[in-house]
Design an enzyme around this catalytic site. Structure first.
Site, PDB file in Angstrom:
ATOM      1  N   CYS A   1      -6.562 -48.437  48.303  1.00  0.00           N
ATOM      2  CA  CYS A   1      -7.710 -49.253  48.735  1.00  0.00           C
ATOM      3  C   CYS A   1      -7.554 -49.710  50.182  1.00  0.00           C
ATOM      4  CB  CYS A   1      -7.965 -50.420  47.783  1.00  0.00           C
ATOM      5  SG  CYS A   1      -6.529 -51.386  47.377  1.00  0.00           S
TER       6      CYS A   1
ATOM      7  N   CYS B   1       0.248 -49.977  41.419  1.00  0.00           N
ATOM      8  CA  CYS B   1      -0.807 -50.700  42.146  1.00  0.00           C
ATOM      9  C   CYS B   1      -0.208 -51.856  42.953  1.00  0.00           C
ATOM     10  CB  CYS B   1      -1.807 -51.243  41.128  1.00  0.00           C
ATOM     11  SG  CYS B   1      -3.017 -52.357  41.841  1.00  0.00           S
TER      12      CYS B   1
ATOM     13  N   GLY C   1      -8.270 -60.131  31.811  1.00  0.00           N
ATOM     14  CA  GLY C   1      -9.585 -59.783  31.272  1.00  0.00           C
ATOM     15  C   GLY C   1     -10.090 -60.881  30.379  1.00  0.00           C
TER      16      GLY C   1
ATOM     17  N   SER D   1      -3.612 -67.850  43.393  1.00  0.00           N
ATOM     18  CA  SER D   1      -2.782 -66.686  43.693  1.00  0.00           C
ATOM     19  C   SER D   1      -2.244 -66.659  45.116  1.00  0.00           C
ATOM     20  CB  SER D   1      -3.567 -65.412  43.410  1.00  0.00           C
ATOM     21  OG  SER D   1      -4.775 -65.434  44.128  1.00  0.00           O
TER      22      SER D   1
ATOM     23  N   ASP E   1      -5.011 -66.540  52.348  1.00  0.00           N
ATOM     24  CA  ASP E   1      -5.631 -65.955  51.153  1.00  0.00           C
ATOM     25  C   ASP E   1      -4.946 -64.616  50.917  1.00  0.00           C
ATOM     26  OD1 ASP E   1      -7.236 -65.645  48.969  1.00  0.00           O
ATOM     27  OD2 ASP E   1      -9.140 -65.761  50.043  1.00  0.00           O
ATOM     28  N   ASP E   2      -4.926 -64.178  49.656  1.00  0.00           N
ATOM     29  CA  ASP E   2      -4.178 -62.946  49.354  1.00  0.00           C
ATOM     30  C   ASP E   2      -4.950 -61.684  49.711  1.00  0.00           C
ATOM     31  OD1 ASP E   2      -5.828 -62.384  46.907  1.00  0.00           O
ATOM     32  OD2 ASP E   2      -4.932 -64.306  46.370  1.00  0.00           O
TER      33      ASP E   2
ATOM     34  N   CYS F   1       0.892 -47.623  45.188  1.00  0.00           N
ATOM     35  CA  CYS F   1      -0.437 -47.137  45.539  1.00  0.00           C
ATOM     36  C   CYS F   1      -0.971 -48.044  46.645  1.00  0.00           C
ATOM     37  CB  CYS F   1      -1.370 -47.190  44.328  1.00  0.00           C
ATOM     38  SG  CYS F   1      -3.079 -46.769  44.743  1.00  0.00           S
TER      39      CYS F   1
ATOM     40  N   ASN G   1      -5.190 -49.705  29.479  1.00  0.00           N
ATOM     41  CA  ASN G   1      -5.363 -50.411  30.740  1.00  0.00           C
ATOM     42  C   ASN G   1      -5.378 -49.361  31.839  1.00  0.00           C
ATOM     43  OD1 ASN G   1      -5.390 -52.284  32.835  1.00  0.00           O
ATOM     44  ND2 ASN G   1      -3.169 -52.525  32.823  1.00  0.00           N
ATOM     45  N   GLY G   2      -6.437 -49.343  32.627  1.00  0.00           N
ATOM     46  CA  GLY G   2      -6.534 -48.352  33.691  1.00  0.00           C
ATOM     47  C   GLY G   2      -7.903 -47.715  33.701  1.00  0.00           C
TER      48      GLY G   2
ATOM     49  N   CYS H   1     -11.418 -48.795  44.531  1.00  0.00           N
ATOM     50  CA  CYS H   1     -10.350 -48.405  43.602  1.00  0.00           C
ATOM     51  C   CYS H   1     -10.980 -47.658  42.443  1.00  0.00           C
ATOM     52  CB  CYS H   1      -9.644 -49.654  43.075  1.00  0.00           C
ATOM     53  SG  CYS H   1      -8.435 -49.273  41.786  1.00  0.00           S
TER      54      CYS H   1
END
Ligand code: SF4
Length: 470
Positions: free
Chosen positions: A450, A246, A38, A293, A355-356, A447, A112-113, A392
């Protein structure tokens, strides 16, 4: 990829320390290493045993804090927070930790969440006389705590947690106690460490490394951990937890040097790349990853397929943060500023671009184009996670369904829109296998909502995605 361009944003990072004379400094360094979670706001609340003091602001950690500010934050306990504004939007009022003062003392909350029944609860609380000072879902917790009718923070918190649904890794603190809690699905990561006699808590273990703390364990789904001058105690406040961390923490969000529930993120990504190599091989000359990433996954894909890994794309450092650029068009220009194709590597080559994940697809289109402009003969796009088809609701800003390219288009359509020569995604089975969590657990304790649309919690009628066009 770059969170702010991709449209896939982590909401927050939480850090806490108890029993260290330099609590504010330690928290500052901890937040620094959680900055990727963040960048829109940061704050620290310290306790000196008598009062809570807060400093917070909009911007990066090193923009919000200077030495003078940190020295003014006396105390041996602190909680801190970095925020990417999703639920409730941006603005100073929503920068955390949220701080409340009452006749019996202070209360600070870092979260967080995303609480999926926050709007329901807010309505009920407002009908009972509560007035909210922020639009953040987190403030609901403070009201539930204060209205619980209990005296101790522990009892108040337990009572409040029972009413919340969704994703939450909380750190709450008053003058005498630090309590951290995890939702019954354990959707967001939260780990406990030690630095000397002091306890530290962080969203990611990379925050422990920077301050020289040792990792002790993760906070469990449905667990509440109470830390005070008597030490640490734990209780399972939810008796039937259903682990579902997640998956995107492993794929994209967490730093590669962090361990999420004891699995190293770089290693998991590399395994995802290998799995992708098994599921979607292709004849090509070089493999390249979209920095930062996707590099680990690209190395894994190259290892599996035997195609050499090369630095076909590089990230240009020291360009301004693009999150302040408001429009999609400007964000896309940001891609050009931030990434370059290495002509000497890709020219005349058949390139596999790893790519991720793909959210809107606009970034991938630009990168494919960039590689072709640099002379790549073919560009084969391989994605080290399954297609993101559903929004999400748990604190990750994945855009609305209509903006998710994979929910609107077939594989062939997406390939053509990107201008790629071929396109393949990792399967959900491959995702679970690659990450390597416990296969005995349902969905390996992950999870996958998505990708599959099967959400681990109830989704309420009032769970409006922060960016939903309703
Ligand atoms: S829906 Fe996707 S991004 Fe959200 S918590 Fe689940 S796996 Fe993570």
């Amino acid at each position: 990829m770059f969170a702010e361009i991709k449209g896939l944003n982590e909401e927050c990072g939480v850090f806490a320390v108890w029993g260290h004379k330099d609590a504010a400094q330690i928290t500052y360094y901890g937040l620094h290493s959680l900055q990727h979670r963040g960048q829109e706001g940061a704050g620290i609340v310290v306790s000196d045993g008598d009062t809570l003091n807060v400093h917070k602001g909009l911007g990066l950690v090193n923009e919000v804090f200077d030495q003078q500010t940190l020295h003014s934050l006396h105390g041996s306990a602190a909680i801190g927070h970095v925020r990417y504004a999703t639920a409730g939007g941006g603005g100073f009022a929503n920068v955390q930790p949220l701080m409340f003062r009452s006749q019996v003392g202070g209360l600070a909350i870092a979260h967080n969440g995303n609480i999926v029944n926050a709007n329901n609860l807010k309505l009920q609380l407002e009908n009972q006389g509560s007035i909210f000072q922020s639009t953040s879902d987190t403030e609901v917790l403070a009201h539930l705590i204060k209205r619980s009718g209990y005296w101790s923070l522990e009892d108040q918190f337990r009572h409040a947690l029972a009413m919340l649904k969704g994703a939450y890794a909380f750190a709450v603190m008053n003058e005498h106690q630090l309590i951290v809690a995890m939702d019954p699905n354990g959707l967001r990561p939260l780990a406990i460490g030690r630095i000397g006699e002091a306890y530290v808590v962080a969203s990611e273990t990379c925050a422990f490394d920077i301050i020289g703390a040792t990792y002790e364990r993760d906070v469990l789904p449905g667990e509440m951990v109470i830390i005070d001058d008597n030490g640490l105690r734990s209780e399972q406040y939810d008796k039937s937890p259903n682990p579902a961390i997640c998956s995107m923490e492993y794929v994209y969000f967490a730093r590669p040097d962090s361990n999420v529930e004891t699995i190293n993120v770089h290693t998991a990504r590399k395994q995802l790349g290998k799995q992708l190599g098994i599921e979607a091989p292709i004849e090509a000359d070089v493999v390249t990853g979209v920095p930062d990433s996707s590099i680990s996954a690209a190395i894994g894909y190259a290892e599996q397929t035997g195609i050499p890994y090369e630095l076909g794309l590089i990230k240009n450092r020291y360009v301004g943060r693009t999150f302040i650029q408001p429009s999609q068009e400007l964000r896309e220009q940001g891609v050009k500023m931030k990434l370059s194709a290495v002509r000497g590597v890709v020219e005349g080559k058949r390139v596999v671009m790893i790519d991720d994940s793909i959210v809107r697809g606009t970034t991938s289109r630009r990168i494919v184009n960039m590689l072709k402009e640099a002379g790549a003969l073919e560009v084969h796009v391989r994605i080290s996670s399954p297609p993101i088809k559903h929004p999400c609701f748990y604190g990750i800003d994945t855009s609305t369904t209509s903006e998710l390219i994979a929910s609107q288009h077939s594989l062939d359509e997406m390939r053509d829109m990107m201008g790629a020569d071929s396109l393949a995604f990792l399967s959900t089975d491959g995702l679970m296998k690659g990450i390597g969590r416990n296969p005995e657990m349902s969905n390996c304790g992950q999870c996958l909502a998505c990708f599959t649309g099967e959400y681990p919690t109830e989704i309420y009628a009032d769970t409006v995605h922060p960016h939903a066009k309703v």
